[in-house]
Design a protein around this motif. Sequence first.
Motif, PDB file in Angstrom:
ATOM      1  N   ALA A  54       0.830  -1.209   0.000  1.00 48.91           N
ATOM      2  CA  ALA A  54       0.000   0.000   0.000  1.00 48.91           C
ATOM      3  C   ALA A  54       0.865   1.260   0.000  1.00 48.91           C
ATOM      4  O   ALA A  54       0.591   2.216  -0.727  1.00 48.91           O
ATOM      5  CB  ALA A  54      -0.947  -0.003   1.196  1.00 48.91           C
ATOM      6  N   ALA A  55       1.927   1.258   0.807  1.00 43.37           N
ATOM      7  CA  ALA A  55       2.829   2.416   0.847  1.00 43.37           C
ATOM      8  C   ALA A  55       3.541   2.592  -0.485  1.00 43.37           C
ATOM      9  O   ALA A  55       3.666   3.713  -1.000  1.00 43.37           O
ATOM     10  CB  ALA A  55       3.849   2.253   1.978  1.00 43.37           C
ATOM     11  N   ARG A  58       1.206   4.086  -3.031  1.00 41.26           N
ATOM     12  CA  ARG A  58       1.029   5.519  -2.781  1.00 41.26           C
ATOM     13  C   ARG A  58       2.239   6.315  -3.280  1.00 41.26           C
ATOM     14  O   ARG A  58       2.092   7.379  -3.880  1.00 41.26           O
ATOM     15  CB  ARG A  58       0.819   5.734  -1.281  1.00 41.26           C
ATOM     16  N   ILE A  59       3.430   5.796  -3.048  1.00 40.54           N
ATOM     17  CA  ILE A  59       4.642   6.467  -3.513  1.00 40.54           C
ATOM     18  C   ILE A  59       4.702   6.444  -5.039  1.00 40.54           C
ATOM     19  O   ILE A  59       5.113   7.421  -5.668  1.00 40.54           O
ATOM     20  CB  ILE A  59       5.892   5.835  -2.870  1.00 40.54           C
ATOM     21  N   GLU A  61       2.156   6.488  -6.992  1.00 36.85           N
ATOM     22  CA  GLU A  61       1.191   7.529  -7.389  1.00 36.85           C
ATOM     23  C   GLU A  61       1.803   8.925  -7.243  1.00 36.85           C
ATOM     24  O   GLU A  61       1.647   9.776  -8.121  1.00 36.85           O
ATOM     25  CB  GLU A  61      -0.069   7.398  -6.537  1.00 36.85           C
ATOM     26  N   LEU A  62       2.517   9.153  -6.134  1.00 42.46           N
ATOM     27  CA  LEU A  62       3.204  10.422  -5.910  1.00 42.46           C
ATOM     28  C   LEU A  62       4.220  10.695  -7.017  1.00 42.46           C
ATOM     29  O   LEU A  62       4.274  11.791  -7.572  1.00 42.46           O
ATOM     30  CB  LEU A  62       3.912  10.392  -4.551  1.00 42.46           C
TER      31      LEU A  62
END
Length: 91
Positions: A54-55, A58-59, A61-62
């Motif tokens: 999940a992390a 998210r990264i 996506e960033l």
Amino acid sequence: MARVVVDVMLKPEILDPQGQAVQRALPRLGFDGISDVRQGKRFELEVDGPVDEAALARIHELAESFLANTVIENFTVKVEETAPSAVGAEK
């Protein structure tokens, strides 16, 4: 705490004037045998807590929406292990 590194590079088909300038200067500085130079960007993100799927998502996506211009740049995301004794021990 973990470190996640995002490396951003121009796509191979995109002209890299800074890389070309460096490549042209190298022989004048005594560095022969370098046939190409590409310049990129490196982002080091210190992440609190575990770097799970999940992390990383998210990264990713960033990186895709903020750190890289995906029209002209590619990026990679990787997790680096941080050793407590190596923190702040740069040359």
